[in-house]
Write a protein that holds these residues in place. Sequence first.
Motif, short mmCIF file in Angstrom:
data_model
loop_
_atom_site.label_atom_id
_atom_site.label_comp_id
_atom_site.label_asym_id
_atom_site.label_seq_id
_atom_site.Cartn_x
_atom_site.Cartn_y
_atom_site.Cartn_z
N GLN A 74 35.93 109.79 -43.17
CA GLN A 74 34.60 109.45 -42.65
C GLN A 74 34.03 108.22 -43.34
N GLU A 75 34.12 108.18 -44.66
CA GLU A 75 33.60 107.02 -45.39
C GLU A 75 34.33 105.74 -44.99
N TYR A 76 35.64 105.86 -44.88
CA TYR A 76 36.45 104.67 -44.54
C TYR A 76 36.12 104.15 -43.13
N THR A 77 36.05 105.06 -42.15
CA THR A 77 35.82 104.63 -40.75
C THR A 77 34.41 104.07 -40.56
N VAL A 78 33.45 104.62 -41.33
CA VAL A 78 32.09 104.07 -41.23
C VAL A 78 32.07 102.64 -41.76
N ASP A 79 32.76 102.39 -42.85
CA ASP A 79 32.84 101.02 -43.39
C ASP A 79 33.51 100.08 -42.38
N ILE A 80 34.59 100.54 -41.78
CA ILE A 80 35.30 99.71 -40.78
C ILE A 80 34.41 99.46 -39.56
N GLN A 81 33.68 100.51 -39.12
CA GLN A 81 32.80 100.37 -37.94
C GLN A 81 31.74 99.30 -38.18
N GLN A 82 31.15 99.32 -39.37
CA GLN A 82 30.10 98.36 -39.69
C GLN A 82 30.68 96.95 -39.86
N ALA A 83 31.82 96.88 -40.52
CA ALA A 83 32.42 95.56 -40.77
C ALA A 83 32.91 94.91 -39.47
N ALA A 84 33.47 95.70 -38.56
CA ALA A 84 34.02 95.15 -37.30
C ALA A 84 32.97 95.07 -36.20
N VAL A 86 31.62 97.50 -34.24
CA VAL A 86 32.03 98.21 -33.04
C VAL A 86 31.13 99.43 -32.87
N LEU A 87 31.22 100.09 -31.69
CA LEU A 87 30.33 101.22 -31.39
C LEU A 87 30.72 102.44 -32.22
N PHE A 88 32.01 102.70 -32.32
CA PHE A 88 32.47 103.86 -33.10
C PHE A 88 33.93 103.69 -33.48
N VAL A 89 34.30 104.39 -34.54
CA VAL A 89 35.71 104.54 -34.96
C VAL A 89 35.91 106.04 -35.21
N VAL A 90 36.71 106.66 -34.38
CA VAL A 90 36.92 108.10 -34.45
C VAL A 90 38.40 108.37 -34.72
N VAL A 91 38.64 109.22 -35.73
CA VAL A 91 40.00 109.68 -36.05
C VAL A 91 40.09 111.16 -35.64
N MET A 92 41.17 111.52 -34.95
CA MET A 92 41.37 112.91 -34.50
C MET A 92 42.76 113.36 -34.89
N ASP A 93 42.88 114.68 -34.98
CA ASP A 93 44.22 115.22 -35.26
C ASP A 93 44.95 115.45 -33.96
N SER A 100 36.38 112.09 -37.95
CA SER A 100 35.31 111.15 -38.30
C SER A 100 34.52 110.85 -37.03
N HIS A 101 33.25 110.44 -37.25
CA HIS A 101 32.40 110.12 -36.10
C HIS A 101 31.13 109.46 -36.63
N PRO A 102 30.50 108.52 -35.86
CA PRO A 102 29.25 107.92 -36.32
C PRO A 102 28.17 108.98 -36.57
N ASP A 103 28.24 110.07 -35.80
CA ASP A 103 27.31 111.17 -36.03
C ASP A 103 28.08 112.26 -36.79
N PRO A 104 27.78 112.47 -38.08
CA PRO A 104 28.53 113.45 -38.89
C PRO A 104 28.55 114.84 -38.29
N THR A 132 30.25 111.26 -26.13
CA THR A 132 28.94 111.69 -26.61
C THR A 132 28.01 110.50 -26.76
N LEU A 133 28.57 109.32 -26.91
CA LEU A 133 27.77 108.09 -26.98
C LEU A 133 27.76 107.45 -25.59
N GLU A 134 27.33 106.19 -25.50
CA GLU A 134 27.28 105.49 -24.19
C GLU A 134 28.68 105.13 -23.70
#
Length: 534
Positions: A74-84, A86-93, A100-104, A132-134
């Motif tokens: 979650q910490e890593y994807t939030v940093d990538i989302q802000q740096a790039a 983008v709207l969201f970066v989601v990792v799934m199994d 991970s998700h912009p909304d914890p 869940t987002l736009e």
Amino acid sequence: MSKQKFKLNTIIIFFVCLVVLLSLLFTDLLISHTVSESIRNTQEEKAKIVSRTVAKSELVRNGLEIEDDHGTIQEYTVDIQQAADVLFVVVMDMNGIRKSHPDPEKIGKHFVGGDEDEVLKGNEHVSISKGTLEQSLRAFTPIYNEKNKQIGAVVVGISLNSVEQALENSHKNIVIGSIVGIFVGIIGAVILARYIKKILFGLEPFAIAKIHEERNTMLQSVHEGIIAVDKDAIITLVNKSALRTFANMGLSGNPVGMKLADYFPLSKLERVLKTGKSEKDEEITVNGVTLLSNRAPLIVNKEIVGAISTFRDKTEVHQLAEQLTGVRMYAEALRAQSHEFMNRLHVILGMVKMGFYDELIEFINEIVDHRANEVSYVTKNIKDPVLAGFIMGKLSTARENKIEMKIDNETIIPKPNEEHITHELITIIGNVVDNAMEAMSDMSEKKLNLKLNYNKNRLLIKVRDLGPGIEKEQFSHIFERGYSTKGEDRGYGLYLVSKSVETLGGSIQLNLSVEKGTEFIIHIPYKGKEETSD
């Protein structure tokens, strides 16, 4: 009433603006489409790059394989989302559960959108969907561990609103550029129209077309030949009369577009192009045809842009000059007779008023006898009434100038079998006699003798005066056109005499043995009508 024609300024501005507008419109359509595709491709590529970067991260791999290490993802994807950005970066199994998700609060729940199936099968792809987002543009990339086993997937979303905003900004710039282009096009059209109008001397197209047609009609209708060349001596114009004259000279075809030196090298127009000076009444002989030519440079804004030559067959000009000269001389002879007759009427009127009847009778008898003898002598020996009347007129002119003129017919002169010979004889006798009278204008003794002799189809004409004579150095020049010792605009009489003699196939010479004055001796082939056979 004729239909109103548009002015050149209006036409040029309208069409230039129309062309610019259509060009910019099609350009706008093409560029907009291209830019839209480019922006979409750029955004897709950006999403792919971010998703691939996240999929290669050791933090993400370890977080998927270690169940309790989801906070690191979650910490890593939030940093990538802000740096790039983008709207969201989601990792799934592999079960589609978010790590991970912009909304914890959404972490641990199933991914929403329905477009994740392909990536869980190991296929990277791009789609547009709403979770869940736009609604967003989504890039899916599978995640593999070190053993090359898929352990999950990453999806990077870019808002479609930002894509559309980028497209709108790009289109706005294109529209602004098009408006500026139209404005510049209008200014350019106005400048171009004024420049063209200046080149065309302020004339409108329909006026130019009218002048062009009038010029062509005029050039083709004149009897003189006309040929024009540009500054490089390329023939640009030839009228019909010129083509006919060229054909008589053995020059065939239409020479427009040819080099002057290749078609008509003797025209001397190239010399006019170099000197810039006009040349008048120059003679040109080509293949036995002699032309009388006038040449002039064509100058625009003090620069020689070409040259033009007008010409006519010299034979036609010479014949016309001879006819006019003969008519003039005949009219002059009649004028002299009329003047002499009026003078005598004044004398008779004066004698009647003063009552000198005896002297009047004597004066009239003298006139009648003299006139009867003169008329009888001339008409008896000269059978051509036109020539006889002309010589009678010359006798009156001689008396008017107090010159004693004698006609000596050694034989009867029959009427010629061709009428044009009479005109040539009037030109010959008239000019020689006039020259003789003028030469004796300042002499105390004024005597002139005209002798005519016809024998064996030959006519001999001798004209002798008691004038000052001709200097030896003048002998070779007196028959040249324009040569005279009497001032400017003279020297055409004897020139016409020589041409008439030449036309009739005769010869002319000066008798150098006379002690005083000048004697011309002219021999002419002459066949009288009474000798023609039926």
